[in-house]
Write an enzyme that holds these catalytic residues in place. Structure first.
Site, PDB file in Angstrom:
ATOM      1  N   SER A   1       0.654  -1.134  -0.058  1.00 45.56           N
ATOM      2  CA  SER A   1      -0.082   0.017  -0.032  1.00 45.56           C
ATOM      3  C   SER A   1       0.905   1.373   0.158  1.00 45.56           C
ATOM      4  O   SER A   1       0.348   2.308  -0.141  1.00 45.56           O
ATOM      5  CB  SER A   1      -0.819  -0.039   1.029  1.00 45.56           C
ATOM      6  OG  SER A   1      -1.278  -1.073   1.630  1.00 45.56           O
TER       7      SER A   1
ATOM      8  N   ALA B   1      -1.289   0.405  10.377  1.00 49.06           N
ATOM      9  CA  ALA B   1      -0.373  -0.974  10.548  1.00 49.06           C
ATOM     10  C   ALA B   1      -0.673  -1.803   9.046  1.00 49.06           C
ATOM     11  O   ALA B   1      -1.622  -1.664   8.260  1.00 49.06           O
ATOM     12  CB  ALA B   1      -1.270  -1.712  11.519  1.00 49.06           C
TER      13      ALA B   1
ATOM     14  N   GLY C   1       2.240  -0.293   8.225  1.00 47.99           N
ATOM     15  CA  GLY C   1       2.991   0.892   8.053  1.00 47.99           C
ATOM     16  C   GLY C   1       3.651   1.551   6.797  1.00 47.99           C
ATOM     17  O   GLY C   1       4.443   2.289   6.675  1.00 47.99           O
ATOM     18  N   GLY C   2       2.848   0.907   5.900  1.00 49.00           N
ATOM     19  CA  GLY C   2       3.142   1.326   4.308  1.00 49.00           C
ATOM     20  C   GLY C   2       3.328   2.820   4.174  1.00 49.00           C
ATOM     21  O   GLY C   2       4.088   3.530   3.397  1.00 49.00           O
TER      22      GLY C   2
ATOM     23  N   ASP D   1      -8.811   3.582  18.502  1.00 50.13           N
ATOM     24  CA  ASP D   1      -9.811   3.547  17.178  1.00 50.13           C
ATOM     25  C   ASP D   1      -9.527   4.797  16.478  1.00 50.13           C
ATOM     26  O   ASP D   1      -9.550   6.116  17.091  1.00 50.13           O
ATOM     27  CB  ASP D   1     -11.103   3.652  17.864  1.00 50.13           C
ATOM     28  CG  ASP D   1     -12.343   3.679  16.815  1.00 50.13           C
ATOM     29  OD1 ASP D   1     -11.900   4.021  15.604  1.00 50.13           O
ATOM     30  OD2 ASP D   1     -13.618   3.657  17.331  1.00 50.13           O
TER      31      ASP D   1
ATOM     32  N   ASP E   1      -6.061   5.246   5.793  1.00 48.06           N
ATOM     33  CA  ASP E   1      -6.375   4.098   4.794  1.00 48.06           C
ATOM     34  C   ASP E   1      -7.293   2.936   5.358  1.00 48.06           C
ATOM     35  O   ASP E   1      -7.086   1.825   5.338  1.00 48.06           O
ATOM     36  CB  ASP E   1      -4.886   3.582   4.344  1.00 48.06           C
ATOM     37  CG  ASP E   1      -4.989   2.531   3.314  1.00 48.06           C
ATOM     38  OD1 ASP E   1      -6.058   2.495   2.561  1.00 48.06           O
ATOM     39  OD2 ASP E   1      -4.047   1.865   3.176  1.00 48.06           O
TER      40      ASP E   1
ATOM     41  N   LYS F   1     -13.141   3.964   0.253  1.00 44.83           N
ATOM     42  CA  LYS F   1     -13.608   2.715  -0.529  1.00 44.83           C
ATOM     43  C   LYS F   1     -15.020   3.078  -1.000  1.00 44.83           C
ATOM     44  O   LYS F   1     -15.777   3.519  -0.695  1.00 44.83           O
ATOM     45  CB  LYS F   1     -13.706   1.764   0.628  1.00 44.83           C
ATOM     46  CG  LYS F   1     -12.640   1.469   1.712  1.00 44.83           C
ATOM     47  CD  LYS F   1     -11.515   0.898   1.102  1.00 44.83           C
ATOM     48  CE  LYS F   1      -9.991   1.331   1.889  1.00 44.83           C
ATOM     49  NZ  LYS F   1      -8.881   0.816   1.093  1.00 44.83           N
TER      50      LYS F   1
HETATM   51  C1  LIG Z   1      -5.655  -1.350   4.591  1.00 47.26           C
HETATM   52  S1  LIG Z   1      -4.947  -1.489   6.152  1.00 47.26           S
HETATM   53  C2  LIG Z   1      -3.610  -0.068   6.107  1.00 47.26           C
HETATM   54  C3  LIG Z   1      -2.490  -0.278   5.382  1.00 47.26           C
HETATM   55  C4  LIG Z   1      -1.599   0.846   5.753  1.00 47.26           C
HETATM   56  N1  LIG Z   1      -2.070   2.005   5.055  1.00 47.26           N
HETATM   57  C5  LIG Z   1      -0.123   0.464   5.082  1.00 47.26           C
HETATM   58  O1  LIG Z   1       0.196   1.132   4.299  1.00 47.26           O
HETATM   59  O2  LIG Z   1       0.420  -0.538   5.512  1.00 47.26           O
HETATM   60  C6  LIG Z   1      -6.200  -0.890   7.114  1.00 47.26           C
HETATM   61  C7  LIG Z   1      -5.858  -0.866   8.506  1.00 47.26           C
HETATM   62  O3  LIG Z   1      -6.951  -0.209   9.250  1.00 47.26           O
HETATM   63  C8  LIG Z   1      -7.008  -0.766  10.516  1.00 47.26           C
HETATM   64  N2  LIG Z   1      -8.106  -0.232  11.113  1.00 47.26           N
HETATM   65  C9  LIG Z   1      -9.484  -0.891  10.708  1.00 47.26           C
HETATM   66  N3  LIG Z   1     -10.410   0.048  11.374  1.00 47.26           N
HETATM   67  C10 LIG Z   1      -9.771   0.572  12.296  1.00 47.26           C
HETATM   68  C11 LIG Z   1     -10.128   1.782  13.253  1.00 47.26           C
HETATM   69  N4  LIG Z   1     -11.565   2.054  13.289  1.00 47.26           N
HETATM   70  N5  LIG Z   1      -9.377   2.338  13.726  1.00 47.26           N
HETATM   71  C12 LIG Z   1      -7.997   2.445  13.372  1.00 47.26           C
HETATM   72  N6  LIG Z   1      -7.433   1.459  12.547  1.00 47.26           N
HETATM   73  C13 LIG Z   1      -8.416   0.483  11.936  1.00 47.26           C
HETATM   74  C14 LIG Z   1      -6.751  -2.220  10.316  1.00 47.26           C
HETATM   75  O4  LIG Z   1      -6.333  -2.762  11.405  1.00 47.26           O
HETATM   76  C15 LIG Z   1      -5.814  -2.131   9.118  1.00 47.26           C
HETATM   77  O5  LIG Z   1      -4.565  -2.299   9.645  1.00 47.26           O
END
Ligand SMILES: C[S@@+](CC[C@H](N)C(=O)[O-])C[C@H]1O[C@@H](n2cnc3c(N)ncnc32)[C@H](O)[C@@H]1O
Length: 351
Positions: A184, A217, A219-220, A256, A272, A301
């Site tokens: 990502s 997470a 971390g990209g 959150d 993201d 999305k």
């Molecule tokens: C598509 S991944 C993100 C990838 C990230 N941008 C990267 O480059 O590695 C979506 C992330 O959103 C997190 N997530 C989902 N709902 C969330 C929330 N309400 N608050 C914080 N993080 C959330 C998930 O745990 C997941 O790690």
């Protein structure tokens, strides 16, 4: 030249066609779309060439969301042998240009034409120079874009270099950095290329700036910010990449993203999280509305159906919200090459 050739992500032909139809209506460039699902392009056919020209003059390319590349022109059938001579004949009806790009649909069929295009480029440029339709003159505003469906059928298109994609087929050639924790990462890098002029990176993505990464997470996106020496608050219940944490520039909050408020305003918020578009819009309103960040990149999305309508509604909602709040925010939106069932929004607050 009464056609507009539009390129898009395969599967998003309906959205690209709806988008051009909306602009065409506004500028009286009425026509109809010819397309097939999955082919990654749409032909917008108008009554005369002036309608296409007007449309490309009035619409700013960087406002387009689902359209990756465009050119006005016509489809031409080439003979099996000596395609070059035949093309040079067609170019007589075109102005002199500074560039010629060879493009193909972003599909497997398109990819299979890559080696043909590579081999054809040098003789084509040489031939064009010889007859004078290609000039090494940076002042010339236009470019010829040849869009090959196969080695004998090609759309011969014309585009203003300053009002079309910056990269052939609208696809930036970004290299995946091996140390980045996820693929990502390229989404955020592409977003910056798209929304922040390169000459402004040093002031708008400057060392010692601060950022919040919601849904960070592994971390990209955080990795991209850290590469620019920006301090990041990474918000996610999931684990962050340990090597990235070793940079000393990242603080991880297991929280959150929808509840998180920064202690102090930051320069950037990036998000993201996979969520419903309406909830993401609410998040944008909170951050930009309260001035918690100056700029934001947020992934939106898309639902399965009515994807164009949904994006339009969200953008309208945001504009109305900021208008009513008296907050001056520029909003841009694009389906980036690295976006799948999503689009990326960029917001910048000015007051
Ligand atoms: C598509 S991944 C993100 C990838 C990230 N941008 C990267 O480059 O590695 C979506 C992330 O959103 C997190 N997530 C989902 N709902 C969330 C929330 N309400 N608050 C914080 N993080 C959330 C998930 O745990 C997941 O790690």
């Amino acid at each position: 030249m009464n056609s507009l050739l539009i390129q898009c992500r395969p599967g998003f032909e309906t959205e690209a066609a709806s988008e051009i139809a909306l602009h065409a209506e506004q500028y009286g460039a009425h026509g109809y779309a010819r397309t097939q699902a999955g082919q990654a392009w749409v032909e917008w056919v108008t009554q005369d060439a002036s309608a296409c020209e007007r449309l490309m003059r009035e619409v700013r390319f960087n406002q387009l969301i689902f359209i990756r590349q465009w050119a006005r022109g016509q489809f031409v059938d080439l003979p099996e042998k000596d395609r070059l001579t035949s093309l040079l004949g067609v170019f007589k009806a075109y102005p002199r240009v500074a560039q010629v790009w060879l493009e193909v649909p972003d599909t497997n069929d398109g990819k299979s034409l890559a080696s043909f295009c590579k081999k054809f480029t040098a003789p084509l440029e040489k031939g064009m120079h010889k007859v004078g339709c290609l000039r090494a003159n940076a002042e010339l505003p236009q470019r010829i874009q040849l869009f090959f469906l196969n080695s004998q059928r090609v759309f011969v298109g014309l585009a203003e270099r300053a009002n079309a994609a910056t990269w052939p087929m609208g696809i930036p050639r970004l290299k995946f950095p091996r140390e980045a924790p996820s693929r990502s990462t390229l989404k955020l890098e592409e977003a910056w290329h798209h929304f922040v002029p390169r000459e402004q990176w040093d002031s708008r993505l400057a060392p010692a700036m601060t950022a919040v990464d919601l849904g960070a997470a592994p971390g990209g996106w955080t990795w991209q910010l850290v590469q620019r020496h920006i301090r990041v608050s990474a918000v996610d219940n999931g684990p962050m990449d340990p090597a990235l944490m070793d940079s000393g520039l990242v603080e991880h909050f297991r929280a959150d993203g929808y509840q998180f408020e920064p202690r102090k305003s930051v320069d950037w918020m990036v998000c993201d999280i996979v969520e419903r578009p309406a909830r993401t819009a609410w998040l944008i309103e909170q951050w930009l509305g309260h001035g918690w960040c100056r700029e934001a990149v947020v992934n939106l999305k898309l639902p399965m159906k009515k994807r164009f309508d949904e994006v339009q509604q969200i953008l309208m909602r945001l504009e109305e919200f900021f208008d009513e709040a008296g907050v001056k925010v520029s909003i841009r939106c694009k389906q980036l090459y690295h976006d799948r069932e999503e689009v990326t929004c960029h917001l910048r607050r000015f007051n």
